[in-house]
Structure formats: C-alpha cells, structure tokens
Scaffold this motif. Structure first.
Motif, PDB file in Angstrom:
ATOM      1  N   TYR A  57      -8.393  22.986  39.520  1.00  0.00           N
ATOM      2  CA  TYR A  57      -9.128  22.596  40.722  1.00  0.00           C
ATOM      3  C   TYR A  57      -9.927  23.781  41.256  1.00  0.00           C
ATOM      4  O   TYR A  57     -11.126  23.675  41.546  1.00  0.00           O
ATOM      5  N   THR A  65     -17.171  23.246  46.734  1.00  0.00           N
ATOM      6  CA  THR A  65     -16.757  22.989  48.125  1.00  0.00           C
ATOM      7  C   THR A  65     -17.091  24.204  48.991  1.00  0.00           C
ATOM      8  O   THR A  65     -17.524  24.063  50.129  1.00  0.00           O
ATOM      9  N   ASP A  90      -7.740  26.124  58.515  1.00  0.00           N
ATOM     10  CA  ASP A  90      -8.208  25.346  57.368  1.00  0.00           C
ATOM     11  C   ASP A  90      -7.157  24.258  57.104  1.00  0.00           C
ATOM     12  O   ASP A  90      -6.068  24.537  56.605  1.00  0.00           O
ATOM     13  N   GLN A 117      -0.147  20.942  51.828  1.00  0.00           N
ATOM     14  CA  GLN A 117       1.162  20.399  51.443  1.00  0.00           C
ATOM     15  C   GLN A 117       1.628  20.921  50.086  1.00  0.00           C
ATOM     16  O   GLN A 117       2.784  20.745  49.723  1.00  0.00           O
ATOM     17  N   VAL A 165     -10.718  16.555  52.279  1.00  0.00           N
ATOM     18  CA  VAL A 165      -9.317  16.145  52.396  1.00  0.00           C
ATOM     19  C   VAL A 165      -9.204  14.632  52.614  1.00  0.00           C
ATOM     20  O   VAL A 165      -8.302  13.984  52.085  1.00  0.00           O
TER      21      VAL A 165
HETATM   22  C1  LIG Z   1      -9.597  18.025  47.338  1.00  0.00           C
HETATM   23  S1  LIG Z   1      -8.531  19.238  47.941  1.00  0.00           S
HETATM   24  C2  LIG Z   1      -9.608  20.183  49.026  1.00  0.00           C
HETATM   25  C3  LIG Z   1      -9.133  21.584  49.204  1.00  0.00           C
HETATM   26  C4  LIG Z   1     -10.039  22.471  50.050  1.00  0.00           C
HETATM   27  N1  LIG Z   1     -10.018  22.045  51.440  1.00  0.00           N
HETATM   28  C5  LIG Z   1     -11.445  22.519  49.529  1.00  0.00           C
HETATM   29  O1  LIG Z   1     -12.378  22.195  50.254  1.00  0.00           O
HETATM   30  O2  LIG Z   1     -11.638  22.911  48.350  1.00  0.00           O
HETATM   31  C6  LIG Z   1      -7.568  18.360  49.138  1.00  0.00           C
HETATM   32  C7  LIG Z   1      -6.431  19.194  49.692  1.00  0.00           C
HETATM   33  O3  LIG Z   1      -5.838  18.490  50.761  1.00  0.00           O
HETATM   34  C8  LIG Z   1      -4.444  18.657  50.678  1.00  0.00           C
HETATM   35  N2  LIG Z   1      -3.778  17.553  51.368  1.00  0.00           N
HETATM   36  C9  LIG Z   1      -3.934  16.222  51.129  1.00  0.00           C
HETATM   37  N3  LIG Z   1      -3.140  15.513  51.959  1.00  0.00           N
HETATM   38  C10 LIG Z   1      -2.458  16.410  52.715  1.00  0.00           C
HETATM   39  C11 LIG Z   1      -1.470  16.300  53.723  1.00  0.00           C
HETATM   40  N4  LIG Z   1      -1.028  15.092  54.124  1.00  0.00           N
HETATM   41  N5  LIG Z   1      -0.984  17.436  54.281  1.00  0.00           N
HETATM   42  C12 LIG Z   1      -1.427  18.646  53.863  1.00  0.00           C
HETATM   43  N6  LIG Z   1      -2.334  18.819  52.911  1.00  0.00           N
HETATM   44  C13 LIG Z   1      -2.859  17.715  52.331  1.00  0.00           C
HETATM   45  C14 LIG Z   1      -4.179  18.651  49.176  1.00  0.00           C
HETATM   46  O4  LIG Z   1      -2.924  19.209  48.859  1.00  0.00           O
HETATM   47  C15 LIG Z   1      -5.349  19.458  48.657  1.00  0.00           C
HETATM   48  O5  LIG Z   1      -5.065  20.815  48.573  1.00  0.00           O
END
Ligand SMILES: C[S@@+](CC[C@H](N)C(=O)[O-])C[C@H]1O[C@@H](n2cnc3c(N)ncnc32)[C@H](O)[C@@H]1O
Length: 334
Positions: A57, A65, A90, A117, A165
């Motif tokens: 990722y 991103t 963040d 998470q 997210v």
């Molecule tokens: C597609 S990634 C985006 C990561 C980063 N924000 C970026 O822009 O590259 C989505 C992130 O959201 C986190 N995430 C999704 N649901 C979550 C939750 N309920 N609590 C905490 N983190 C969450 C995932 O673990 C993941 O790291």
C-alpha cells in the motif's frame, strides 16, 4: 502540467521497506489491494491485513494520496495564508501520507498524531517518518485507535485529515468519523478518490461538516448545494506525481508520472475567504483563447471564455490549472 516529486527521504524509506519483501509478493499484494479498493462495499475486516499489504500500500498508493492532499491543502493555503496550524491529527492515517503532505504545506506544524486501526501500518509509518527532514514528521505520535466508535473522541488539533478512509466504512461510520473530525479540529480536510462514489461520500461529509457548524472553504466557492450533485458529472481534481522506479516496477507501465484523481472538501470553524470560482476541468487552451469550466457561487458551472484581447486576464488564464481558483488569488468572505 508539471509533476511533483515525493520527498526524497520518503522515496528512500519506501525503497528500504520494499527491499525486505520479495517483489513478487509485493506485486500480488498490489493487485489484490487495487481490486479491493475498487469494490464499493465497506470492509468488514481491515483491508490492510498483513505487513506485506501495508508495504505494498505504502509503495503504490502513498505517492498518490500524498500528492492529492498536498494539492488540496495548497489550495486552502492560497486562500488562507494566515492559517498557521501547530497541531495535526491524521484520522485513519495509515502510513502517514497526509502527515507528510501537511508538514510540507504548513511548516508551522510542531505536533502530530496519526491514528489507525492497523498496527503494521503504524509501524511502517513510524519507520518511514523516522527518516524525514521535517521535525514534525519525525516526532509524530503513532497511536492504535478505531476511529468509528461514536463514544470515543479522537483528540484535538488545529488541522485534521480524513484521507482516503471513508470508502472502507459504512455510511453510519463515515458520518461518525467526519463528526469526530469536526469536533476535534479548527480546520478539517476530507479527501476521497475522484470517482462518482468518492464525490458522493464527499458531498455527505460536506453536509455533516456544515451541520456541525463548520464553513466550507475549498474547493467550493459557496456552501449551497453542489451543482454537480445530480447528473453525469462529478466534482474532482487531478494531481500529477512523478513516478519513482519502485513505483513503475510495482504497478507496471512506462509512464513517468501518474495523475491521481480526487474529490475533497476543506471546512473551517472560523469563516475564511473562499475562491470566487473553481476550475473544474483541464483548461482548454487554443491559440488566442482559453476556455475554463468554472464552478461559481450563484450560477452553477459556467463555461468561461477568455480571449487574447483581455490582455492580463488572458495571460493569467494561460497559466491556471484544473483545481485552481478563478480568478486567481481573488476571494470573497464566506
Ligand atoms: C486507504 S487507507 C488510507 C491511509 C492514509 N490516510 C492515506 O491517505 O494514504 C485507509 C486507512 O484507514 C484505516 N481505517 C479504516 N477504518 C478504520 C477505523 N474504523 N479505525 C481506524 N482506522 C481505520 C485503515 O486501517 C487504513 O490505514
């Protein structure tokens, strides 16, 4: 259109992280993640399920991103140059792309917290951040948290990001996260892929932010209903990021850059100036004539023709890009 380069320390960090995982395994993880992120259904279990997933990722998505958040915050900064946040949050920060981008746009930042998470994402994010030139990136706190729990607040900051997210969440969880962000921060950015679905999620987030008492500052030149809410078109922008050799190896393809399409909203607790209009497509530049599709405060999306006879306005129109304010630099109080 010029591409931007990922910070060199981040490029090196990603190369090092990937060196620890067989390239074939990374390529398989990239393919799996690409198809999973195309699936509109919310995730029942974390999508980033292993250290290899997280590394894949970071290597294939973080540049995009990072580029999108940097562009969007840059637009906000042009409108509100006096906003000098000290603290950053963040939310669902993963490996910290929005942290790196925010630190670049706002050198005033001194403290940052990244919530996610997935432990492996936090671990890799911390490792990458350790090599950053920026002090706020190096000193960021990486904390495990489920950010959808309506009972638990996420902390406080001058600026909060919810970056890529929402697509993983149910509608109720999306609303919970945006509400948390609106309660936590003075300024909130929510950003999603620039697809019709991503735009729909941004429109819902925009509504939540307005209901929470925040004012929309960018990209919209107004906070009345979006003229693209219904119909075939959707509001999105594009950031060009120069590809590294690692990125080309993982994603295949020979192009020297990628264009990341994204939709976003930035809202603030205090009212700030907005753009008078926002350019919604690549400007069409022909000899002696520039055509811009401009989202306006009162008239929806208006094709705007600027001819050579308009002198200085024409020279400015030749330089503007999709996603920028039009007229440039001008703003009205929101
Ligand atoms: C597609 S990634 C985006 C990561 C980063 N924000 C970026 O822009 O590259 C989505 C992130 O959201 C986190 N995430 C999704 N649901 C979550 C939750 N309920 N609590 C905490 N983190 C969450 C995932 O673990 C993941 O790291």
């Amino acid at each position: 259109m010029f591409g931007v380069d990922l910070p060199v320390e981040l490029v090196e960090g990603l190369e090092q992280a990937c060196a620890g995982v067989p390239e074939r395994q990374l390529a398989v993880a990239v393919d799996r993640l690409i198809s999973r992120y195309r699936d509109p259904r919310p995730a029942a279990t974390p999508i980033l399920g292993s250290a290899a997933d997280v590394t894949a990722y970071a290597a294939y998505r973080m540049p995009a991103t990072w580029g999108a958040v940097r562009f969007a915050l840059g637009q906000f900064h042009e409108l509100v140059p006096g906003f000098r946040p000290r603290t950053f949050l963040d939310i669902g920060g993963g490996t910290g792309a929005a942290l790196w981008a925010s630190a670049e746009v706002f050198p005033s930042l001194t403290e940052a917290v990244v919530l996610d998470q997935v432990d492996e994402a936090l671990q890799l994010g911390r490792r990458l951040a350790g090599g950053a030139a920026s002090a706020v990136v190096r000193s960021a706190v990486w904390r495990r948290a489920v950010v959808t729990d309506p009972q638990r607040t996420v902390g406080e900051a001058d600026l909060a990001a919810v970056s890529y997210v929402l697509s993983e969440l149910s509608e109720a969880d999306q609303a919970a996260v945006v509400t948390h962000a609106s309660e936590a921060a003075e300024v909130v950015i929510v950003i999603e892929p620039g697809t019709p679905d991503g735009h729909r999620r941004i429109l819902a987030a925009r509504e939540n932010l307005i209901t929470a008492g925040l004012t929309v500052v960018a990209p919209c030149p107004h906070q009345t209903p979006c003229p693209l809410a219904e119909g075939a078109d959707w509001c999105h922008f594009s950031a060009r990021i120069n590809r590294t050799s690692l990125h080309r190896r993982l994603k295949g393809g020979e192009l020297s850059h990628e264009d990341e399409k994204f939709s976003y909203v930035i809202a603030s607790r205090a009212p700030h100036p907005r753009a008078q209009g926002r350019i919604l497509r690549h400007p069409l530049k022909r000899k002696g004539l520039v055509t811009l599709q401009v989202c306006t405060p009162a008239d929806g999306v208006v094709p705007t023709l600027i001819s050579k006879r308009q002198g200085e306005t024409y020279r400015r129109a030749r330089d503007v890009q999709w996603g920028e304010a039009w007229p440039p630099g001008s703003a009205s109080d929101s």
